[in-house]
Every structure is written in C-alpha cells, then in structure tokens.
Write a protein that holds these residues in place. Sequence first.
Motif, short mmCIF file in Angstrom:
data_model
loop_
_atom_site.label_atom_id
_atom_site.label_comp_id
_atom_site.label_asym_id
_atom_site.label_seq_id
_atom_site.Cartn_x
_atom_site.Cartn_y
_atom_site.Cartn_z
N ALA A 36 0.81 -1.21 0.00
CA ALA A 36 0.00 0.00 0.00
C ALA A 36 0.85 1.27 0.00
N ALA A 37 2.10 1.17 0.38
CA ALA A 37 2.94 2.36 0.54
C ALA A 37 3.13 3.15 -0.75
N PRO A 38 3.43 2.55 -1.90
CA PRO A 38 3.65 3.39 -3.10
C PRO A 38 2.43 4.25 -3.46
N ARG A 39 1.24 3.67 -3.36
CA ARG A 39 0.04 4.44 -3.68
C ARG A 39 -0.21 5.52 -2.62
N MET A 40 0.05 5.18 -1.35
CA MET A 40 -0.15 6.15 -0.29
C MET A 40 0.78 7.34 -0.47
N TYR A 41 2.06 7.08 -0.76
CA TYR A 41 3.01 8.17 -0.93
C TYR A 41 2.75 8.95 -2.21
N ALA A 42 2.26 8.27 -3.26
CA ALA A 42 1.93 8.99 -4.49
C ALA A 42 0.75 9.93 -4.27
N THR A 43 -0.20 9.50 -3.44
CA THR A 43 -1.39 10.32 -3.18
C THR A 43 -1.11 11.43 -2.17
N LEU A 44 -0.46 11.08 -1.06
CA LEU A 44 -0.28 12.04 0.03
C LEU A 44 1.05 12.77 0.00
N GLY A 45 2.02 12.22 -0.69
CA GLY A 45 3.36 12.81 -0.65
C GLY A 45 4.12 12.29 0.55
N LEU A 46 5.41 12.62 0.62
CA LEU A 46 6.24 12.10 1.70
C LEU A 46 5.85 12.64 3.07
N GLY A 47 5.56 13.93 3.13
CA GLY A 47 5.24 14.55 4.42
C GLY A 47 3.99 13.98 5.05
#
Length: 85
Positions: A36-47
């Motif tokens: 789930a991490a790649p989609r989460m970071y793509a949607t929300l960004g790193l911060g």
Amino acid sequence: MTTQAYTIDAFTIFAASGLAANTVVRSVMAAVLPLAAPRMYATLGLGWGNSLLGFLSLCCFPIPFLLLKYGERLRGMNKEKMKRL
C-alpha cells in the motif's frame, strides 16, 4: 512485547495458539503495508504519508497501558467463559 506477554498471561493453556495468532496478524500487516505504501506516498506525498503512519502509531500508543490497567479484568472474563465451557 507487551501484547505478547499479555497473550501468554491471558491464555496460559493455549499460549502457543495466542502467540501464533499474534504472529499471523503482525505478518499480514508487514506484508500489506509495503504493497500500500507506493500508492499512499503517491497520493499524500512524503510529508503527509509519513505523518499518517505516525498518527497511526500514536493511536496504538495507549494499548500497552490499557492492557496494564484492564488486563486483569479481561483475563478474568476469559476464565469465566472457560469455566462455562
């Protein structure tokens, strides 16, 4: 560590089964988060992605203290249920 100790204390006869269930849940979470991490970071960004994980960790923070406070009551409920069986 606290949840494992609680599981051993709560299910003295079935401690191995309780620890196995704990391990399964932990392993499933460890397998799902990287998926789930790649989609989460793509949607929300790193911060905000890191903040979301931090907020989830903060939500889990009181669990050991709640187990310390209410653990005896929970273990007593389990013993009453086992006596009825």
